[in-house]
Design an enzyme around this catalytic site. Structure first.
Site, PDB file in Angstrom:
ATOM      1  CD  GLU A 292       6.870   7.240  37.052  1.00 34.13           C
ATOM      2  OE1 GLU A 292       6.271   7.037  38.139  1.00 34.13           O
ATOM      3  OE2 GLU A 292       6.537   6.695  35.985  1.00 34.13           O
TER       4      GLU A 292
ATOM      5  N   GLY B 204       7.259   7.003  41.494  1.00 31.50           N
ATOM      6  CA  GLY B 204       6.561   8.223  41.093  1.00 31.50           C
ATOM      7  C   GLY B 204       7.322   9.475  41.497  1.00 31.50           C
TER       8      GLY B 204
ATOM      9  CB  ALA C  60       2.433   5.748  43.376  1.00 29.59           C
TER      10      ALA C  60
ATOM     11  CD  GLU D 130       7.947   2.728  39.550  1.00 30.94           C
ATOM     12  OE1 GLU D 130       9.148   2.415  39.408  1.00 30.94           O
ATOM     13  OE2 GLU D 130       7.562   3.907  39.560  1.00 30.94           O
TER      14      GLU D 130
HETATM   15  N1  3HC Z   1       3.561   4.539  49.678  1.00 32.42           N
HETATM   16  C1  3HC Z   1       2.966   4.458  50.899  1.00 32.42           C
HETATM   17  N2  3HC Z   1       3.635   4.267  52.042  1.00 32.42           N
HETATM   18  C2  3HC Z   1       4.967   4.143  51.961  1.00 32.42           C
HETATM   19  C3  3HC Z   1       5.651   4.209  50.733  1.00 32.42           C
HETATM   20  C4  3HC Z   1       4.891   4.440  49.554  1.00 32.42           C
HETATM   21  N3  3HC Z   1       5.462   4.529  48.349  1.00 32.42           N
HETATM   22  N4  3HC Z   1       6.964   4.034  50.974  1.00 32.42           N
HETATM   23  C5  3HC Z   1       7.090   3.865  52.301  1.00 32.42           C
HETATM   24  N5  3HC Z   1       5.899   3.930  52.898  1.00 32.42           N
HETATM   25  C6  3HC Z   1       5.593   3.835  54.333  1.00 32.42           C
HETATM   26  C7  3HC Z   1       6.026   2.490  54.918  1.00 32.42           C
HETATM   27  O1  3HC Z   1       5.013   1.516  54.709  1.00 32.42           O
HETATM   28  C8  3HC Z   1       6.191   2.840  56.370  1.00 32.42           C
HETATM   29  O2  3HC Z   1       4.895   2.893  56.945  1.00 32.42           O
HETATM   30  P1  3HC Z   1       4.658   2.512  58.512  1.00 32.42           P
HETATM   31  O3  3HC Z   1       5.339   3.597  59.271  1.00 32.42           O
HETATM   32  O4  3HC Z   1       3.198   2.498  58.647  1.00 32.42           O
HETATM   33  O5  3HC Z   1       5.292   1.190  58.734  1.00 32.42           O
HETATM   34  C9  3HC Z   1       6.740   4.262  56.321  1.00 32.42           C
HETATM   35  O6  3HC Z   1       6.400   4.778  55.018  1.00 32.42           O
HETATM   36  C10 3HC Z   1       8.236   4.343  56.469  1.00 32.42           C
HETATM   37  O7  3HC Z   1       8.816   3.416  55.542  1.00 32.42           O
HETATM   38  P2  3HC Z   1       9.957   2.401  55.983  1.00 32.42           P
HETATM   39  O8  3HC Z   1       9.661   1.848  57.327  1.00 32.42           O
HETATM   40  O9  3HC Z   1      10.142   1.447  54.866  1.00 32.42           O
HETATM   41  O10 3HC Z   1      11.176   3.383  56.134  1.00 32.42           O
HETATM   42  P3  3HC Z   1      12.634   3.253  55.556  1.00 32.42           P
HETATM   43  O11 3HC Z   1      13.301   4.519  55.930  1.00 32.42           O
HETATM   44  O12 3HC Z   1      13.266   1.970  55.975  1.00 32.42           O
HETATM   45  O13 3HC Z   1      12.489   3.188  53.959  1.00 32.42           O
HETATM   46  C11 3HC Z   1      11.730   3.880  51.781  1.00 32.42           C
HETATM   47  C12 3HC Z   1      11.853   4.249  53.279  1.00 32.42           C
HETATM   48  C13 3HC Z   1      13.120   3.786  51.172  1.00 32.42           C
HETATM   49  C14 3HC Z   1      10.921   4.941  51.121  1.00 32.42           C
HETATM   50  C15 3HC Z   1      11.053   2.493  51.658  1.00 32.42           C
HETATM   51  O14 3HC Z   1       9.867   2.513  52.430  1.00 32.42           O
HETATM   52  C16 3HC Z   1      10.666   2.119  50.251  1.00 32.42           C
HETATM   53  O15 3HC Z   1      11.493   1.620  49.518  1.00 32.42           O
HETATM   54  N6  3HC Z   1       9.404   2.346  49.879  1.00 32.42           N
HETATM   55  C17 3HC Z   1       8.855   1.891  48.611  1.00 32.42           C
HETATM   56  C18 3HC Z   1       9.250   2.800  47.485  1.00 32.42           C
HETATM   57  C19 3HC Z   1       8.616   2.336  46.199  1.00 32.42           C
HETATM   58  O16 3HC Z   1       8.533   1.157  45.896  1.00 32.42           O
HETATM   59  N7  3HC Z   1       8.140   3.300  45.411  1.00 32.42           N
HETATM   60  C20 3HC Z   1       7.450   3.009  44.202  1.00 32.42           C
HETATM   61  C21 3HC Z   1       5.991   3.081  44.431  1.00 32.42           C
HETATM   62  S1  3HC Z   1       5.047   2.586  43.016  1.00 32.42           S
HETATM   63  C22 3HC Z   1       5.007   3.962  42.048  1.00 32.42           C
HETATM   64  O17 3HC Z   1       5.572   4.963  42.397  1.00 32.42           O
HETATM   65  C23 3HC Z   1       4.194   3.838  40.828  1.00 32.42           C
HETATM   66  C24 3HC Z   1       4.365   4.999  39.941  1.00 32.42           C
HETATM   67  O18 3HC Z   1       5.226   4.653  38.880  1.00 32.42           O
HETATM   68  C25 3HC Z   1       3.061   5.436  39.368  1.00 32.42           C
END
Ligand code: 3HC
Length: 710
Positions: A103, A100, A61, A123
């Site tokens: 998912e 997501g 997400a 999450e």
């Molecule tokens: N949503 C929005 N932006 C995101 C994102 C996400 N899920 N994941 C990463 N980004 C953005 C980062 O903020 C960053 O933005 P910036 O360039 O403006 O700084 C850019 O993408 C690149 O990310 P990283 O600098 O962190 O790059 P890495 O290569 O080091 O890591 C990653 C990439 C492994 C995807 C890491 O960013 C990460 O772990 N992201 C979070 C993933 C996460 O927690 N997902 C769950 C979301 S909640 C969800 O899905 C709810 C659902 O169940 C409904």
């Protein structure tokens, strides 16, 4: 375009192409809906493949959207529709499938993965549970126990394990889309799979697992809620389980824990966009010199090698033990399979241990990690300046010393900056990059670029005693000692802060670091300490009684093996210190302990901001979260202060005394806060006891605090 649609025979391939990480933003969800419409409308389509054009399948997400009201179509609705799609659906996962994104794959009928694929539902790290079917669909594929573990910990599962678990149906060799087309052909006969109901793990197992998850969660709620949601899959039909999951997700999304963890997630991007150095290009750096091959120097060297730099390790006296420590560190990583043998060999090839400072001639950056003595550091930089090239950046790893004074003797002080790493430098995430008055923007940009390449959380700060982290932590430890002097129990002080989410309490940290370190620092400050400043001598008495902390088997505690035990000798020593200071000890409750310890961190953080040591509150929070164990689920002291809800933190400054920080929980007026601050001051310090409240009040004022509600 966020999804590219392509027909391959009778297969419709939906390629996610929403840079940088295929976050499932509203535009992606709309495009997925459009792809599903097309499947419904076109009877020639026999299978739907979902894949990615990017190196990642999807990061899940869009976390940025969580700060705003949700926008349709909602992800759970999109995925329900995907799960009910008329034709078989196949997720082709290359790279990470997170949250997501995972998912999406779970809502497909089949999953194909490349060797580098991985699946995770992280999450909980955002204070949430999966909200688009993860807690209900995953247990129906891998069973309740594996699903509960995966979701409560957020840990990734690689494609090999996923195949063993049945989370992945087949591994793709070669081009994954070609592989998926072949796989899809085989589905013509099979059609959509029939999923068995999830195994019913005993309620007892779930209850026990939930207990162990809660015990490790340090006050976070999401992991236990995740177990609860997975447990529902054992008893509820899918549709009801999905509705319950959505309800819990929505509830957590409104909570403080999620907001704090989202703040922590945004830190990396926030810090990277540093307005002070906007557009400043760093110098190219490939060769980095380290002066001083002690524990810190070798840790920094290891982290630099890991980041791909060539490292010259210099020590006039004993470079070999440092080089050996680095080799051991690399060997340990290889043994633990965190590094391949080839990767380890490549790191070793990039290391050179030298005993002549002339070898630094080729360095683009030299980081000094010698002992904390101004004369020695000045001598080193004087010698370095004679050998390095004109563009080389010089950096000191000092924790306390004045970098302006350190660079004063240099012909070009603009090349000197601070790079304050934390021990062990190859593990700790934080790097304070320190800007001396003379430091050039390009030297600073270079230090930041190197730090980021090392994977560090880099905070740019100006010079002050202890910089950001040690300065705040010093006040925190001092306040813990004041509390004990006033009557709080040592173990309770530590337990309260562990319950708040710190991995260790403040006094345990002192014992771990060694009470000798603080003693030497305080002697350094003796000459400049204000005579009216409150000072507790308990730590001095402990040190002078030979209690150095863990290393001598006793400090604030007595140690038996790894166990820290309360010690009557400490209680007696504390009582004597209180008596000598004229303090009558009293019972101090847990709320007061927590509030006062947090309030001093907030007070010092605000002072650091007011003095311009850092420019943004997020920088204070980043330091405390990444270097000092402040719990991410509380956001950092500045975030905590801003989100106390009805609570308010007031910092009152009595003109001729120490500032008082207090938490004002009830909505009272300014006058009442002033009176309470005066009372608190009198309670803490006998010097003020004979002053009448109103006398104090007249000279109290607020500093950097939001006024409490009238
Ligand atoms: N949503 C929005 N932006 C995101 C994102 C996400 N899920 N994941 C990463 N980004 C953005 C980062 O903020 C960053 O933005 P910036 O360039 O403006 O700084 C850019 O993408 C690149 O990310 P990283 O600098 O962190 O790059 P890495 O290569 O080091 O890591 C990653 C990439 C492994 C995807 C890491 O960013 C990460 O772990 N992201 C979070 C993933 C996460 O927690 N997902 C769950 C979301 S909640 C969800 O899905 C709810 C659902 O169940 C409904």
């Amino acid at each position: 375009m966020t999804i590219r649609l392509e027909m391959r025979g009778s297969a419709l391939v939906a390629m996610l192409c929403h840079s940088p990480v295929n976050a499932l933003s509203a535009s992606v969800r709309q495009a997925l809906m459009a792809a599903l419409d097309r499947v419904e409308d076109d009877p020639a389509i026999s299978v739907l493949l979902i894949a990615s054009d990017l190196p990642i399948f999807s990061a899940g997400a869009d976390i940025g959207e969580f700060a705003h009201p949700p926008v349709e179509p909602f992800l759970p609705d999109v995925l329900d529709r995907l799960a009910a799609c008329r034709v078989p659906t196949v997720a082709v996962v290359a790279g990470k499938a997170l949250g997501g994104g995972c998912e999406v794959a779970l809502a497909c009928d089949y999953r194909l993965a490349t060797a580098n694929a991985s699946f995770a539902l992280p999450e909980v790290d955002l204070g949430l549970i999966p909200g688009a079917g993860g807690t209900q669909r995953l247990p129906r594929i891998v069973g309740i126990e594996r699903a509960a573990e995966m979701i409560a910990t957020g840990k990734p599962v690689d494609s090999k394990t996923a195949l063993q678990w049945g989370l992945v149906d087949s591994l793709a060799a070669g081009d994954p889309i070609d592989g998926a087309i072949v796989f899809a052909k085989g589905l013509e006969a099979t059609g959509k799979p029939v999923r068995a109901a999830p195994g019913t793990a005993g309620e007892a197992w779930l209850a026990e697992f939930s207990r162990s998850v809660t015990a490790k969660a340090r006050g976070r709620r999401a992991p236990a809620r995740a177990v609860e949601a997975v447990g529902l899959a054992a008893t509820l039909p899918l549709a009801e389980g999905l509705a319950e999951e959505r309800r819990i997700f929505a509830e957590l999304k409104q909570g403080f824990e999620h907001k704090a963890l989202r703040h922590a997630f945004k830190m990396k991007s926030g810090l990277a966009k540093n307005p002070e150095l906007e557009g400043m290009p760093p110098f190219d750096v490939q060769h980095v010199g380290i002066v001083g091959a002690g524990q810190m120097g070798s840790g920094i060297a290891l982290a630099l090698l890991d980041a791909g730099y060539d490292v010259l390790l210099y020590d006039k006296h004993a470079v070999e033990p440092g080089a050996e420590r680095i080799r051991d560190g690399i060997a340990r990583r290889v043994a633990k399979q965190r590094l391949s043998q080839e990767g380890g060999n490549a790191m070793l090839e990039r290391l050179r241990a030298v005993t002549s400072i002339d070898a630094m001639a080729g360095a683009d950056l030299v980081i000094e990690a010698a002992i904390e003595k101004m004369e020695i550091k000045r001598e080193i930089f004087g010698a370095l300046e004679k050998v390095v090239g004109p563009k080389a950046v010089l950096a000191t790893n000092t924790s306390y010393l004045d970098i302006d004074a350190m660079g004063a003797g240099l012909a070009d002080p603009s090349r000197l900056v601070g790079m304050h790493f934390f021990n062990p430098a190859d593990v700790m995430k934080l790097l304070e990059v320190i800007r001396a008055d003379a430091s050039s923007p390009q030297a600073l940009a270079t230090a930041l670029a190197v730090g980021r390449k090392m994977g560090k959380v880099c905070v740019l700060a100006r010079v002050c005693d202890g910089f950001v982290g040690n300065r705040i932590f010093k006040k925190y430890k001092e306040e813990a000692e004041f509390l004990v002097q006033e009557g709080a129990d040592v173990a309770t002080v530590d337990a309260v802060m562990r319950d708040f989410g710190f991995p260790m309490g403040p006094l345990e940290v002192c014992d771990l670091a060694g009470l000798d370190i603080g003693w030497h620092n305080r002697r350094r400050e003796d000459a400049t300490r204000r005579s009216r400043q409150r000072y507790s001598d308990i730590s001095d008495r402990l040190y002078e009684a030979g209690r150095m902390g863990r290393k001598s088997g006793m400090g604030w505690y007595r140690y038996e093996g790894r166990d820290a035990l309360a010690d009557d000798a400490v209680t007696a020593l504390v009582a004597q210190s209180a008596q000598d200071a004229g303090i009558t000890q009293r019972d101090i409750g847990e709320d007061e302990i927590r509030d006062r310890l947090l309030a001093v961190m907030i007070r010092e953080g605000r002072a650091i901001l007011a003095e311009g040591i850092v420019s943004r509150p997020i920088e204070v929070d980043a330091v405390l979260l990444n270097g000092y164990g402040f719990p991410a689920a509380k956001g950092g002291p500045m975030f905590w202060a801003d989100h106390l809800g009805e609570d308010r933190v007031a910092v009152a400054v009595l003109l001729d005394a120490d500032p008082v920080a207090l938490v004002v929980r009830d909505p009272v007026g300014l006058d009442e806060v002033v009176v309470r601050a005066a009372d608190e001051l009198a309670a803490r310090s006998p010097r003020h006891r004979d002053r009448r409240r109103r006398d104090c009040s007249s000279s109290l004022r607020y500093r950097g605090a939001r006024a409490p509600p009238a």
